[in-house]
Design a protein around this motif. Structure first.
Motif, PDB file in Angstrom:
ATOM      1  N   GLU A 180      -7.257  -4.844 -11.413  1.00  0.00           N
ATOM      2  CA  GLU A 180      -6.917  -6.231 -11.101  1.00  0.00           C
ATOM      3  C   GLU A 180      -5.877  -6.284  -9.987  1.00  0.00           C
ATOM      4  OE1 GLU A 180      -7.591  -8.090 -15.606  1.00  0.00           O
ATOM      5  OE2 GLU A 180      -5.557  -7.903 -14.780  1.00  0.00           O
ATOM      6  N   LEU A 181      -6.100  -7.179  -9.043  1.00  0.00           N
ATOM      7  CA  LEU A 181      -5.122  -7.448  -7.997  1.00  0.00           C
ATOM      8  C   LEU A 181      -4.570  -8.850  -8.183  1.00  0.00           C
ATOM      9  CD1 LEU A 181      -6.905  -6.090  -4.780  1.00  0.00           C
ATOM     10  CD2 LEU A 181      -5.141  -4.968  -6.148  1.00  0.00           C
ATOM     11  N   PRO A 182      -3.249  -9.034  -8.037  1.00  0.00           N
ATOM     12  CA  PRO A 182      -2.713 -10.395  -8.045  1.00  0.00           C
ATOM     13  C   PRO A 182      -3.181 -11.133  -6.795  1.00  0.00           C
ATOM     14  CG  PRO A 182      -1.022  -8.825  -7.399  1.00  0.00           C
ATOM     15  CD  PRO A 182      -2.224  -8.014  -7.802  1.00  0.00           C
ATOM     16  N   GLY A 183      -2.829 -12.409  -6.680  1.00  0.00           N
ATOM     17  CA  GLY A 183      -3.222 -13.175  -5.504  1.00  0.00           C
ATOM     18  C   GLY A 183      -2.764 -12.512  -4.219  1.00  0.00           C
ATOM     19  N   PRO A 184      -3.449 -12.775  -3.103  1.00  0.00           N
ATOM     20  CA  PRO A 184      -3.082 -12.143  -1.832  1.00  0.00           C
ATOM     21  C   PRO A 184      -1.606 -12.337  -1.511  1.00  0.00           C
ATOM     22  CG  PRO A 184      -5.159 -13.315  -1.607  1.00  0.00           C
ATOM     23  CD  PRO A 184      -4.613 -13.676  -2.957  1.00  0.00           C
ATOM     24  N   PRO A 185      -0.918 -11.271  -1.134  1.00  0.00           N
ATOM     25  CA  PRO A 185       0.516 -11.385  -0.829  1.00  0.00           C
ATOM     26  C   PRO A 185       0.740 -12.076   0.514  1.00  0.00           C
ATOM     27  CG  PRO A 185      -0.245  -9.176  -0.352  1.00  0.00           C
ATOM     28  CD  PRO A 185      -1.401  -9.888  -0.990  1.00  0.00           C
ATOM     29  N   GLN A 186       1.887 -12.678   0.661  1.00  0.00           N
ATOM     30  CA  GLN A 186       2.256 -13.301   1.930  1.00  0.00           C
ATOM     31  C   GLN A 186       2.902 -12.263   2.834  1.00  0.00           C
ATOM     32  OE1 GLN A 186       4.765 -16.622   0.792  1.00  0.00           O
ATOM     33  NE2 GLN A 186       2.998 -17.962   0.562  1.00  0.00           N
ATOM     34  N   GLY A 187       2.750 -12.465   4.128  1.00  0.00           N
ATOM     35  CA  GLY A 187       3.357 -11.567   5.088  1.00  0.00           C
ATOM     36  C   GLY A 187       2.347 -10.696   5.803  1.00  0.00           C
ATOM     37  N   GLU A 188       2.856  -9.808   6.628  1.00  0.00           N
ATOM     38  CA  GLU A 188       2.020  -8.870   7.377  1.00  0.00           C
ATOM     39  C   GLU A 188       1.663  -7.671   6.505  1.00  0.00           C
ATOM     40  OE1 GLU A 188       0.823  -9.265  10.510  1.00  0.00           O
ATOM     41  OE2 GLU A 188       1.671 -11.290  10.377  1.00  0.00           O
ATOM     42  N   GLN A 189       0.450  -7.168   6.697  1.00  0.00           N
ATOM     43  CA  GLN A 189      -0.006  -5.991   5.955  1.00  0.00           C
ATOM     44  C   GLN A 189      -0.422  -4.895   6.942  1.00  0.00           C
ATOM     45  OE1 GLN A 189      -2.813  -6.743   2.756  1.00  0.00           O
ATOM     46  NE2 GLN A 189      -2.147  -8.878   2.598  1.00  0.00           N
ATOM     47  N   LEU A 190      -0.196  -3.663   6.527  1.00  0.00           N
ATOM     48  CA  LEU A 190      -0.460  -2.518   7.414  1.00  0.00           C
ATOM     49  C   LEU A 190      -0.769  -1.286   6.586  1.00  0.00           C
ATOM     50  CD1 LEU A 190       1.760  -1.309  10.379  1.00  0.00           C
ATOM     51  CD2 LEU A 190       1.573   0.116   8.327  1.00  0.00           C
ATOM     52  N   TYR A 191      -1.713  -0.476   7.053  1.00  0.00           N
ATOM     53  CA  TYR A 191      -1.900   0.866   6.487  1.00  0.00           C
ATOM     54  C   TYR A 191      -1.956   1.846   7.644  1.00  0.00           C
ATOM     55  CZ  TYR A 191      -3.352   4.797   3.672  1.00  0.00           C
ATOM     56  OH  TYR A 191      -3.381   6.025   3.044  1.00  0.00           O
ATOM     57  N   ARG A 192      -1.056   2.811   7.608  1.00  0.00           N
ATOM     58  CA  ARG A 192      -1.020   3.833   8.658  1.00  0.00           C
ATOM     59  C   ARG A 192      -1.116   5.207   8.015  1.00  0.00           C
ATOM     60  NH1 ARG A 192       3.107   2.860  13.238  1.00  0.00           N
ATOM     61  NH2 ARG A 192       1.487   1.295  13.593  1.00  0.00           N
ATOM     62  N   LYS A 193      -2.020   6.016   8.544  1.00  0.00           N
ATOM     63  CA  LYS A 193      -2.257   7.349   8.005  1.00  0.00           C
ATOM     64  C   LYS A 193      -2.063   8.387   9.109  1.00  0.00           C
ATOM     65  CE  LYS A 193      -5.830   9.988   5.534  1.00  0.00           C
ATOM     66  NZ  LYS A 193      -7.178   9.908   4.928  1.00  0.00           N
ATOM     67  N   VAL A 194      -1.131   9.293   8.906  1.00  0.00           N
ATOM     68  CA  VAL A 194      -0.879  10.380   9.847  1.00  0.00           C
ATOM     69  C   VAL A 194      -1.522  11.634   9.275  1.00  0.00           C
ATOM     70  CG1 VAL A 194       0.869  11.693  11.091  1.00  0.00           C
ATOM     71  CG2 VAL A 194       1.307   9.306  10.492  1.00  0.00           C
TER      72      VAL A 194
END
Length: 325
Positions: free
Chosen positions: A215-229
């Protein structure tokens, strides 16, 4: 491969009823089958859950999502609700594996991936995770991909999942069915265990307990990012990864959720570090202080010493992107 028996479950209840010593559930099998071929895992019986009705993504009235444990990673990454509301999750899934693997890998199975430690896969070497009490060949060995946070003198392996890192930044909940028919809702923050003296116990699931949904709560506010090195751009596990959700309001950071992969035995999150960001104006000095807090207890083991400055640079760069500094 060791001989085993095989059965197809017709319902989640039937699946957990089959569970017992030496029994494993199998869905996509993208990790389990490899481990069985190498005899790292040698179950006596496989219970096939791939045909259960757990393959849907459903919108809840509270705005969140309920994701069936058998939703393929490719379907989850491509779902418009995920792309729009949880882009950090979609990006993590797309960074996680080849298209062919994403088509087979399931949501529940992704959470339960075993480490990619070289010594765990090599049955001729010592590994406390594979054979408790045998030792840890990675300590003092080649440990380029290994942990710098939360490790112990029994194990320095890392958790390989990209999806789980994003799930932790999103405050997901894992829903399970136990053998006695009871259901549990487990916060992702409580789901995984650090190695301590028992690195073979990787999560809080009881024997025979089946993940049915996330389960995921409602979409969060703000900017989202995923960075993989990683060592190469195509199909490689993270040396350092960051899943970030940061909201800036009136020139200050109003909220911050940052989870890390490649650094520890589990998807890592430092709530004290996040708290020091909230209420502050974004700045390079603030981000450097946050990196100092995150890595205050970090310890390299030779081949992976470089991960400490790499994690520092990656976090600072991500915070700049998330806040526009």
């Amino acid at each position: 491969m060791k001989t085993f028996t095989y059965t197809k479950a017709q319902s989640p209840e039937a699946a957990v009823a089959e569970a017992g010593e030496g029994v494993r559930f199998i869905a996509g099998g993208t990790n389990l089958l490899d481990l069985m071929k190498l005899q790292v895992m040698t179950p006596d019986k496989l219970v096939d859950i791939s045909r259960l009705d757990l393959g849907r993504i459903e919108q809840r009235e509270d705005g969140g999502l309920t994701i069936g444990a058998l939703v393929p990673n490719s379907d989850l990454a491509a779902d418009r609700r995920v792309i729009d509301g949880y882009p950090v999750l979609s990006r993590a899934l797309l960074a996680g594996a080849s298209g062919q693997l994403r088509n087979k890998a399931s949501t529940g199975g992704n959470l339960l991936q075993r480490t990619r430690c070289y010594y765990f896969y090599d049955t001729a070497t010592a590994c406390n995770k594979r054979e408790p009490g045998s030792g840890c060949a990675a300590i003092g060995g080649f440990n380029r991909i290994h942990a710098i946070l939360g490790a112990s003198d029994k194990c320095i392996a890392t958790h390989p999942s990209d999806m789980a890192v994003a799930m932790r930044a999103l405050d997901a909940t894992v829903v399970t069915l136990k053998g006695d028919g009871d259901r549990r809702r487990i916060s992702i923050h409580d789901f995984y265990r650090l190695p301590g003296d028992t690195p073979e116990i990787e999560n809080v699931l009881e024997p025979g307990e089946l993940i049915t949904h996330v389960e995921l709560p409602g979409p969060p506010q703000g900017e989202q990012l995923y960075r993989k090195v990683r060592d190469r751009a195509s199909y490689a596990f993270a040396l350092v990864s960051v899943a970030g959700v940061v909201k800036v309001e009136d020139g200050k950071i109003a909220s911050a959720a940052l989870a890390f992969g490649g650094l520890a035995h589990l998807p890592w999150r430092d709530f004290e570090m996040e708290a020091m960001l909230v209420g502050q104006a974004p700045s390079t000095a603030l981000f450097e202080a946050a990196a100092d807090k995150l890595l205050a207890g970090a310890r390299g083991h030779g081949s992976n010493d470089f991960k400490i400055p790499l994690a520092r640079r990656t976090l600072i760069a991500c915070l700049r992107d998330l806040t526009g500094v």
